[in-house]
Design a protein around this motif. Sequence first.
Motif, PDB file in Angstrom:
ATOM      1  N   LEU A 121      48.630  28.887  34.129  1.00 18.19           N
ATOM      2  CA  LEU A 121      48.215  30.134  34.777  1.00 18.19           C
ATOM      3  C   LEU A 121      47.387  29.864  36.022  1.00 18.19           C
ATOM      4  CD1 LEU A 121      47.283  32.221  31.610  1.00 18.19           C
ATOM      5  CD2 LEU A 121      49.166  32.668  33.181  1.00 18.19           C
ATOM      6  N   ALA A 176      51.026  33.857  39.054  1.00 19.01           N
ATOM      7  CA  ALA A 176      50.432  34.142  37.742  1.00 19.01           C
ATOM      8  C   ALA A 176      48.920  34.311  37.851  1.00 19.01           C
ATOM      9  CB  ALA A 176      50.770  33.015  36.764  1.00 19.01           C
ATOM     10  N   PHE A 205      53.370  38.555  31.802  1.00 18.91           N
ATOM     11  CA  PHE A 205      53.345  37.115  31.535  1.00 18.91           C
ATOM     12  C   PHE A 205      54.392  36.731  30.493  1.00 18.91           C
ATOM     13  CE2 PHE A 205      49.114  38.527  32.770  1.00 18.91           C
ATOM     14  CZ  PHE A 205      48.863  37.708  33.857  1.00 18.91           C
ATOM     15  N   ALA A 264      47.110  34.629  28.292  1.00 17.12           N
ATOM     16  CA  ALA A 264      46.855  35.582  29.376  1.00 17.12           C
ATOM     17  C   ALA A 264      46.207  36.860  28.849  1.00 17.12           C
ATOM     18  CB  ALA A 264      48.159  35.907  30.102  1.00 17.12           C
TER      19      ALA A 264
END
Length: 519
Positions: free
Chosen positions: A317, A323, A435, A443
Motif C-alpha cells: 500500500l 493505493a 482495495f 487497508a
Amino acid sequence: MADSTPLLPPYTHSETQHPIRAKKEASPSFDDAIEHYVGSTSLSQLFQAFFASLAWVFDAQQTFINVFTDAEPNWHCIRTDDLSCSSAGIPCSLPKGSWAWDLPKHTSIVSEWNLECSGSALAGLPASAYFIGCLIGGLLLATLADSLLGRKKMLFYSCLTMSLAGTLTVISPNIWVYSALRFICGFGRATVVTCALVLSTEIVSKKWRDGVSIIGFVCFGLGFLSLPAMAYVNRGSSWRTLYLWTSVPSFCYSILLYFLVQESPRWLLVRGRREEAIHILKNIAASNGNVITSSFSTLVTPEDVGNVGIFTAMKILWEKRWAFRRLMAIMTVAFGVGMVYYGMPLNVGNLTSNIYLSVTYNALAELPSSLITFFCIENLNRKSSSLILTTLSGMCSILCVFMKIEGLKMAVEVVSFFSACTALNVALVYSIELFPTCVRNSAISMVRQALVLGGVFAPILVVEGRKKSFLSFGVFGLVIGCCGLFAACLPETRGRSICDTMEEEEYKEISTSENPSVV
C-alpha cells in the motif's frame, strides 16, 4: 462443470500495449470463478455471513459502554434551604456533607472513585485508553488477517480477547487498573469489525455482497441499542454488572464462531492454499446442488503466493502510489467521521435530557442509517454520498452550539449522529471496493485506525464541552466537515466488481483512465 468454459470476455488491446492487461487475460478473476462454478449464494453461506456479522453487536457494546459506566451521576443538596449549595454548578466546590449522589456510589466510576473534581484528562482517561488500545492494536494486528492468521482466526482471537478483558474489568480496584483493562479490551477489539465485514462479504457472491455489509451495520445498531436497555434495568446496580452482562455473551459467541464459520476461500487462494480453498468451495457448491471439477490452477499467480510477510500488505500500500493516495484520502474522511461518531454518544451527558432516552435516540439512529446506507450504495455514487453526509453532519453539529431549546438541540444532535453513522457505513463499503483482496483487510484496518484516532480525542473534548459547548459540538462539526471534502479525491467504485490482486486493480485503473465507462 467443465473447466474449459471461458470465465472472462476477451480484451481488445494487445498484450504488448499493456503487460498488466496481458496477465489479467491469463489469470481469471476469482470473483467470476465463484459466480461461474459455485452458483448462487446458499443458505449456509448466508448463515455464516450473518453469524460473523454478530460480532458487531458485542463490538458496539464495548465501544459505548463508557457512556453509562463513566457518566457523572446527578446529585442533590442534603438541605433544601442551603442557598450556597443549590446555586453551585458542580459538587466539588461544596463542603463534604452538604450534598449527596442521587444513586448509590457504586453506580458509576465517577462517584465510586471520587472523580467529580478531577481534570478532563483523568475523567476521560478510561474512554481514551480504550480508543488508544484500538489504535495500537490496529497498527500491530491489522495485517495478520491478510497474512498469517486469516479472517476467521483473527476475528476469533479478537472477540475472545475483548470478552476476557471486559470480564476482568469487574475486579478493577481503581481508575488506573480500570483504564489499563479498557486499553487491553480496545487492543483486542481493534480488528473485530474489519474482520467480520471482510469475512462476511468474501464468503458470499457479488449479488449478496452489499446486503451482507448492511447486516453488520444493523447488528452494530442493535448492540448499541441494547446498552441503554441493560443500563436502565441495572440503574441501581454497580457499573461492574454492566460489564458482566456484555462480556459473558461475547465469550460464548467467540467459542461458537470458531466451530460454525469457515475461512474465506478468497484469502486461502490468495495465500496459495488452493486445496483448502477448493474444499470450502466444493462444500458451498454442494449446498447449491452443483459439483466442481475445476482445480482453479490458473487463478494462482506467483505474486500472490509470495506475499506471506506480516507487513507485506502495508508495504504494498505504501509503494503503490494510487493505493497510497486512496488510503490517505479515505483515512482522512474516516478521522472526521470518527470524531462525531464516537463523540456524540459520549456528549449526550452534556445535555439536560434523560441520559437513557438520549442514548436510546442515538442508538435508534443507527438502524435507519443502515437502511439509508443500503439506498446510497444501490442508487448513489460513493463519492457524492460521502460528501453530502459529512457536510450535513458537520452543519448540524455546529448548530447544536447555538440551540437554546433543549428538545430541538437533541433532535439536531441525533441528525448529526445519524449522518455520521451513514457516512461511516458508506466509507466502509467504499473501502472494500477501493482495495483488492490481498491487502483489503489491512487497508480497511487502517481506515478503522483513522476512525478510532478521531475517537481518542472525543472523550477529552466531551469533558471540556461541559464548560463550553463549542469545544465539543463546534469542534466536532468543523472537523467532520473539513475532512469529508477529501472524498472528492477518490475514484468512483459503484457498480465495479472487486479485485483480488494489485495487478488486477492496477489493470482496472488503467482501463478506467482510458475509458471511464469501463468498470
